[in-house]
Design a protein around this motif. Structure first.
Motif, PDB file in Angstrom:
ATOM      1  N   CYS A 167      -2.406   8.653   1.868  1.00 46.65           N
ATOM      2  CA  CYS A 167      -3.598   9.048   2.621  1.00 46.65           C
ATOM      3  C   CYS A 167      -3.676   8.218   3.898  1.00 46.65           C
ATOM      4  N   ALA A 189      -9.543   1.555   1.884  1.00 48.01           N
ATOM      5  CA  ALA A 189      -8.914   2.870   2.029  1.00 48.01           C
ATOM      6  C   ALA A 189      -7.549   2.805   2.697  1.00 48.01           C
ATOM      7  N   PHE A 249      -6.068   3.632  -7.709  1.00 48.18           N
ATOM      8  CA  PHE A 249      -6.032   4.729  -6.739  1.00 48.18           C
ATOM      9  C   PHE A 249      -7.376   5.448  -6.631  1.00 48.18           C
ATOM     10  N   ARG A 301       2.915   9.930  -5.272  1.00 45.51           N
ATOM     11  CA  ARG A 301       1.566  10.260  -4.806  1.00 45.51           C
ATOM     12  C   ARG A 301       1.567  10.465  -3.294  1.00 45.51           C
ATOM     13  N   ARG A 322       2.457   4.097  -3.441  1.00 44.63           N
ATOM     14  CA  ARG A 322       2.263   5.542  -3.443  1.00 44.63           C
ATOM     15  C   ARG A 322       3.585   6.319  -3.431  1.00 44.63           C
ATOM     16  N   TYR A 365       0.839  -1.203   0.000  1.00 43.95           N
ATOM     17  CA  TYR A 365       0.000   0.000   0.000  1.00 43.95           C
ATOM     18  C   TYR A 365       0.872   1.250   0.000  1.00 43.95           C
ATOM     19  N   THR A 401      -9.900   5.091  -4.632  1.00 48.32           N
ATOM     20  CA  THR A 401     -10.263   5.480  -3.261  1.00 48.32           C
ATOM     21  C   THR A 401      -9.416   6.647  -2.792  1.00 48.32           C
ATOM     22  N   ASP A 402      -8.115   6.617  -3.112  1.00 48.58           N
ATOM     23  CA  ASP A 402      -7.244   7.748  -2.784  1.00 48.58           C
ATOM     24  C   ASP A 402      -7.770   9.033  -3.396  1.00 48.58           C
ATOM     25  N   ASP A 403      -8.175   8.956  -4.650  1.00 50.96           N
ATOM     26  CA  ASP A 403      -8.647  10.164  -5.342  1.00 50.96           C
ATOM     27  C   ASP A 403      -9.903  10.724  -4.679  1.00 50.96           C
TER      28      ASP A 403
END
Length: 484
Positions: free
Chosen positions: A193, A273, A325, A190, A185, A181, A327-329
């Motif tokens: 989160c 998430a 990504f 990125r 990122r 995870y 959910t990140d967005d």
């Protein structure tokens, strides 16, 4: 109970099972893996870093017992007809109805000397007393509550059982996206989160350390009818995990975006998430070390994450895949943070994909640490933590007529300086051409361009322009105050 044993391992085709089988074979035991036979012919996959000859030698003492534990009658028949086992490792039991036909099959073939079950630290209930210990009460509402029922069942059947309760498990071959995870990122520039302000403390144990303890249980009377928490000796915050993963991947400080998970509704089909539960979750391993003096964790958190990154994340090509990504967005949109944008380039960093960005937080204006006088561009390139492009930041706001176009495209590399080695010395006397990441790449180290006592190379300007808070002009500050 000493000597070579005939050992049944439930599962055994991936992750922990592979490490356990390898450890048992090192100790000279004969191993039977019981599974459906659908992955790799039912055999364990090779561990990272071992050659084919070593793998084949390990397999010489491994046989496959094909059975589907979701079919109770099939499992019972297969085990009862396979002959007597000295030791059983049940690594993938989840419910009481999973373990009952296995035990019945064992009893039909003469029973076993030891039964070692993989439970979970998730069985513990909420508590204000930390770290968790083996005496912490269980949680009847836990999704792992059935593992407690399995422990009680083994005890009621008179078996010599041992229960292993890991916290989170990580390491090469991990099929759960735990460390991945974070790697996904930080290696792609990125933000990471992280919920709950990033301050919850958790704990991870390396798969090899876990398998080592399990293998050492064989024939050890001290572990009879005992429960053991197994993990690392270190604890880490959520934010700390992001930073350690970034460091293990050879990146700089990650950009971390905190959010309130209560404000985020993740649609069906979207990725989870965050990989950790929203609470302090860490356990003491002192009982395991006391009862097993020959065992202690081999890996520090950083060492383990570095092995995961190099031997798994890169080796299995996760750095070249396209993570989801979505959910990140959603989270980033909710908190108003950009999805990408950093302040230093990844050029020269081992294992980083071309064009990837390294983040540098901790300074509101961190790019200056990596800019040079000989770079010929009008504006700094990159973004501040709030997403402001550097070409419109700072004093530029007072002189809009001087603002030039943003010359950076998110995801593209930042400009590079045209020299190979910095010139000068650190306070301990280390020449800069041998400092930092250079020590990991001695083949790239070039001669020290600076002679002690000689002036450092001149920049393309005489002095910065402006004043300090006490009114001192910058052109007369620092070394410039010394008469020449």
């Amino acid at each position: 109970m000493g000597g070579s044993k005939r050992i049944l391992v439930m599962g055994g085709t991936r992750f922990i099972g592979c490490y356990l089988v390898a450890k048992l074979r090192e100790l000279g035991h004969q191993v039977v893996v019981c599974n459906r036979g659908k992955t790799n012919g039912g055999l364990p996959e090779p561990l990272p870093g071992i050659g084919d000859a070593q793998y084949q030698q390990m397999l010489q003492g491994v046989t496959v017992l094909q059975a589907d534990r979701k079919n109770p009658d099939q499992l019972k028949a297969a085990v009862s007809s396979a002959g007597k086992f000295d030791v059983v490792f049940d690594n993938n039991v989840r419910k009481l109805e999973d373990i009952q036909p296995l035990v019945q099959g064992l009893q039909a073939s003469g029973g076993c000397e030891q039964f070692i079950i993989m439970s979970s630290a998730g069985v513990y209930g909420p508590t204000d007393v930390l770290p968790l210990s083996e005496s912490t009460p269980g949680d009847p509402n836990s999704r792992h509550k059935d593992k407690l029922a399995c422990e009680n069942y083994l005890d009621s059947m008179g078996l010599n059982w041992t229960s292993i309760r890991p916290v989170y498990i990580y390491g090469p071959l991990n099929y759960n996206p735990v460390e991945r995870y974070f790697f996904d990122r930080v290696t792609r520039g990125r933000p990471v989160c992280i919920p709950y302000g990033g301050k919850y403390i958790t704990q991870l144990g390396h798969c090899e350390d876990l398998a080592d303890f399990m293998a050492k249980c064989v024939g050890n009377g001290a572990v009879a009818r005992q429960v053991y928490n197994i993990s690392s000796q270190e604890y880490v915050t959520f934010d700390g995990m992001a930073k350690l993963c970034s460091e293990a991947a050879g990146m700089g400080e990650p950009t971390i975006v905190h959010y309130d998970p209560k404000t985020i509704e993740v649609p069906d089909g979207f990725p989870k998430a965050f990989p950790f539960r929203g609470m302090h979750f860490f356990a003491s391993i002192e009982k395991a070390k006391k009862h097993m003096p020959s065992w202690k964790p081999k890996y520090s958190m950083f060492q383990g994450l570095k092995s995961s990154y190099e031997q798994d994340y890169l080796a299995r090509g996760f750095d070249k895949k396209d993570p989801d990504f979505r959910t990140d967005d959603l989270i980033l949109q909710k908190v108003g943070a950009p999805a990408s944008g950093g302040s230093v380039s990844s050029s020269g960093t081992s294992g980083v994909s071309p064009g990837a960005l390294k983040y540098s937080s901790g300074f509101e204006y961190a790019y200056q640490r990596n800019s040079y006088a000989d770079l010929e561009f009008g504006n700094d390139v990159g973004y501040l933590p709030d997403g402001t492009p550097l070409n419109t930041a700072g004093n530029c706001l007072n002189h809009p007529e001087t603002i030039q176009p943003d010359r950076h495209t998110p995801g593209s590399p930042l400009p590079r300086a045209h020299f190979h080695n910095d010139v000068g010395y650190l306070p301990d006397g280390t020449p800069l051409n041998k400092a930092g990441n250079a020590i990991n790449h001695p083949e790239n180290i070039q001669p020290d361009l600076h002679v002690p006592g000689s002036p450092l190379p001149a920049s393309g300007y005489s002095a910065d322009v402006g004043y300090f808070v006490d009114g001192t002009p910058v052109e007369t500050a620092g070394n410039n105050s010394v008469p020449r």
